[in-house]
Design a protein around this motif. Sequence first.
Motif: not given
Length: 158
Positions: A8, A11, A15
């Motif tokens: 997580n 990611k 982003n």
Amino acid sequence: MDLKEIQNLIKFVANSGVAEVKLEMDDVKITIRTTLEGNSTETTYVQQMPSQSPFQQALAPQPVAPVASAPVAAAEDSKYITIKSPIIGTFYRKPSPDKAMFVEVGTTIGKGDVLCVIEAMKLFNEIESEVSGKIVKILVDDMSPVEFDQPLFLVDPS
């Protein structure tokens, strides 16, 4: 930090548009680098830190390589029953530092007698004898790390 949390975090960093993130916790260091130009190359480094300080590691008992015994000793040991460690942990011959040893060489034991304690994950597990007999040899030093199925005692069943 578990694998799902690390994924997580990767990611989130990818982003967010950030080029690099470094995270240091008690026992883990993580560095995540991303490229900002449309290339989605990600490099993740996870480094496990030692749980003991160098001073504690120097004082920790070091495993000793077993010395090859003579064939005569092996023949003598074959008549004895070997009591092995049922778990991984730290071997203790006493219930506490100020108490007497559970067993000594020459002690007669019966089924269910406590032979030692093995500490695993802060739990002290009493190791009971499954045989009756006389302790012939103690194969592990007090406060030594032991592995699963490692021989601890030799017992003469006669």
